[in-house]
Design a protein around this motif. Structure first.
Motif, PDB file in Angstrom:
ATOM      1  N   UNK A 132       2.456  -2.058  -3.699  1.00 23.60           N
ATOM      2  CA  UNK A 132       1.566  -2.459  -4.628  1.00 23.60           C
ATOM      3  C   UNK A 132       1.274  -1.730  -6.138  1.00 23.60           C
ATOM      4  N   UNK A 133       2.024  -0.728  -6.233  1.00 20.07           N
ATOM      5  CA  UNK A 133       1.903   0.016  -7.353  1.00 20.07           C
ATOM      6  C   UNK A 133       0.695   0.991  -7.696  1.00 20.07           C
ATOM      7  N   UNK A 134       0.280   1.435  -6.168  1.00 20.25           N
ATOM      8  CA  UNK A 134      -0.829   2.185  -6.291  1.00 20.25           C
ATOM      9  C   UNK A 134      -0.328   3.563  -5.635  1.00 20.25           C
ATOM     10  N   UNK A 135       0.601   3.798  -5.054  1.00 19.61           N
ATOM     11  CA  UNK A 135       1.453   4.980  -4.403  1.00 19.61           C
ATOM     12  C   UNK A 135       1.044   6.221  -5.264  1.00 19.61           C
ATOM     13  N   UNK A 136       1.915   5.911  -6.383  1.00 19.22           N
ATOM     14  CA  UNK A 136       1.752   7.170  -7.343  1.00 19.22           C
ATOM     15  C   UNK A 136       0.518   7.490  -7.898  1.00 19.22           C
ATOM     16  N   UNK A 137      -0.465   6.587  -7.990  1.00 24.49           N
ATOM     17  CA  UNK A 137      -1.580   6.582  -8.893  1.00 24.49           C
ATOM     18  C   UNK A 137      -2.548   7.423  -7.603  1.00 24.49           C
ATOM     19  N   UNK A 138      -2.499   7.214  -6.428  1.00 29.29           N
ATOM     20  CA  UNK A 138      -2.992   7.759  -5.501  1.00 29.29           C
ATOM     21  C   UNK A 138      -2.711   8.979  -5.333  1.00 29.29           C
ATOM     22  N   UNK A 139      -1.392   9.120  -5.411  1.00 28.23           N
ATOM     23  CA  UNK A 139      -0.795  10.808  -5.458  1.00 28.23           C
ATOM     24  C   UNK A 139      -1.380  11.773  -6.373  1.00 28.23           C
ATOM     25  N   UNK A 140      -1.439  11.277  -7.682  1.00 26.59           N
ATOM     26  CA  UNK A 140      -1.959  12.107  -8.540  1.00 26.59           C
ATOM     27  C   UNK A 140      -3.695  12.302  -8.421  1.00 26.59           C
ATOM     28  N   UNK A 150       8.945   3.750 -19.439  1.00 24.63           N
ATOM     29  CA  UNK A 150       8.003   3.716 -18.267  1.00 24.63           C
ATOM     30  C   UNK A 150       7.614   5.065 -17.913  1.00 24.63           C
ATOM     31  N   UNK A 151       7.881   6.143 -18.274  1.00 24.11           N
ATOM     32  CA  UNK A 151       7.642   7.546 -17.735  1.00 24.11           C
ATOM     33  C   UNK A 151       6.171   7.836 -18.048  1.00 24.11           C
ATOM     34  N   UNK A 152       5.608   7.323 -19.265  1.00 28.34           N
ATOM     35  CA  UNK A 152       4.226   7.532 -19.473  1.00 28.34           C
ATOM     36  C   UNK A 152       3.072   6.807 -18.652  1.00 28.34           C
ATOM     37  N   UNK A 153       3.752   5.673 -17.930  1.00 28.21           N
ATOM     38  CA  UNK A 153       2.889   4.951 -17.111  1.00 28.21           C
ATOM     39  C   UNK A 153       3.052   4.846 -15.608  1.00 28.21           C
ATOM     40  N   UNK A 154       3.904   5.851 -15.445  1.00 27.95           N
ATOM     41  CA  UNK A 154       4.290   5.695 -13.715  1.00 27.95           C
ATOM     42  C   UNK A 154       3.062   6.038 -12.764  1.00 27.95           C
ATOM     43  N   UNK A 155       2.150   7.006 -13.263  1.00 25.26           N
ATOM     44  CA  UNK A 155       0.993   7.127 -12.411  1.00 25.26           C
ATOM     45  C   UNK A 155      -0.130   6.083 -12.689  1.00 25.26           C
TER      46      UNK A 155
END
Length: 281
Positions: A244-252, A224-229
């Motif tokens: 929703x699975x968007x929090x870390x994508x938004x953080x990056x 999962x590590x390569x996909x967490x963002x």
């Protein structure tokens, strides 16, 4: 003259084809082999191909975002419609059933609102320049940790700020950087056991501010590590948890818009560690 202008004609034809079909996958055929010459027209064609590659990547990313968003919205919207139809027949329900349906409707409305707001934020590629000011990451971290303690009273949040990093400032949008930290703290709290600690640190290392958020939960699986963002990515262990699975994508995305880099790694002794590197001016 016709032979010399042939590459220009190919470039023009490719541009016209893309304009007609809106398909950025087309490329200009460049000369190859030992007889190929690196002249101005060839360099122009190569630059045009590079621009088309960037355009294709951007279009693909936006199409993927729309497809993922429509997939994620379908389930909560169906649930909203079901509960709304159920409440429309409230005269046939008991008081307990009506209260339960109303509570579910309110919860689903909040989830959809949060998801839509997150999608709007992700659709922005950069921070609004008029809102950029000099901010102190140490103060932002203290504010975000204080808010997290109120939101997650069952979690123990610790904060360790290096003296050298206390007074440093960086250019940024305070509200967006606060959102970044809040997303990291919420993610850490979500995976921490009740009563477990979430540790935050701020250090000045080799001219960079290193801000870390570490939990003591199950950690991140190697697969999962390569996909967490990635947008909408949810590891198997997280699918039963809210979000929703968007929090870390938004953080990056916020980090990159500020010239910083956000990474994830396995923490020594277990848990996950997120590291934000901010250039210190």
């Amino acid at each position: 003259s016709r032979t010399g202008l042939a590459p220009v004609a190919r470039l023009t034809a490719t541009a016209e084809r893309i304009a007609a079909t809106r398909d950025a996958r087309h490329r200009i055929e460049l000369p190859a082999g030992p007889q190929a010459r690196e002249d101005e027209v060839t360099r122009l064609a190569a630059s045009f191909n590079a621009m088309l590659g960037e355009l294709e990547e951007s279009v693909t990313a936006r199409r993927r975002l729309v497809a993922d968003a429509s997939h994620e919205l379908r389930t909560p919207l169906t649930a909203l419609r079901t509960n709304a139809e159920l409440l429309a027949r409230a005269d046939r329900l008991t008081d307990a059933q009506r209260d339960r349906a109303a509570a579910a409707l309110g919860r689903q409305l909040r989830e959809v609102t949060t998801l839509v707001n997150d999608l709007i934020e992700l659709a922005r590629d950069e921070e609004p320049r008029p809102l950029v000011e000099q901010v102190r990451p140490a103060a932002l971290l203290a504010h975000a940790v204080g808010a997290a303690r109120e939101h997650w009273p069952e979690i123990t949040f610790t904060s360790d700020v290096d003296q050298d990093a206390t007074g440093l400032t960086v250019p940024g949008v305070p509200a967006r950087l606060t959102r970044l930290l809040t997303n990291l703290l919420d993610n850490a709290a979500k995976f921490s056991p009740a009563g477990g600690p979430v540790d935050t640190e701020l250090r000045l290392i080799s001219g960079e501010l290193h801000l870390t958020v570490r939990d003591h939960g199950p950690g991140i699986a190697a697969g999962d590590l390569p996909h967490v963002f990635d947008r909408f990515y949810r590891a198997e262990a997280a699918r039963a948890l809210p979000g929703s699975g968007l929090g870390l994508a938004m953080a990056r995305q916020i980090a990159r818009a500020h010239g910083a880099e956000l990474t994830a790694e396995a923490a020594p002794g277990g848990g996950a560690l997120f590291r934000l590197r901010i250039p210190a001016h």
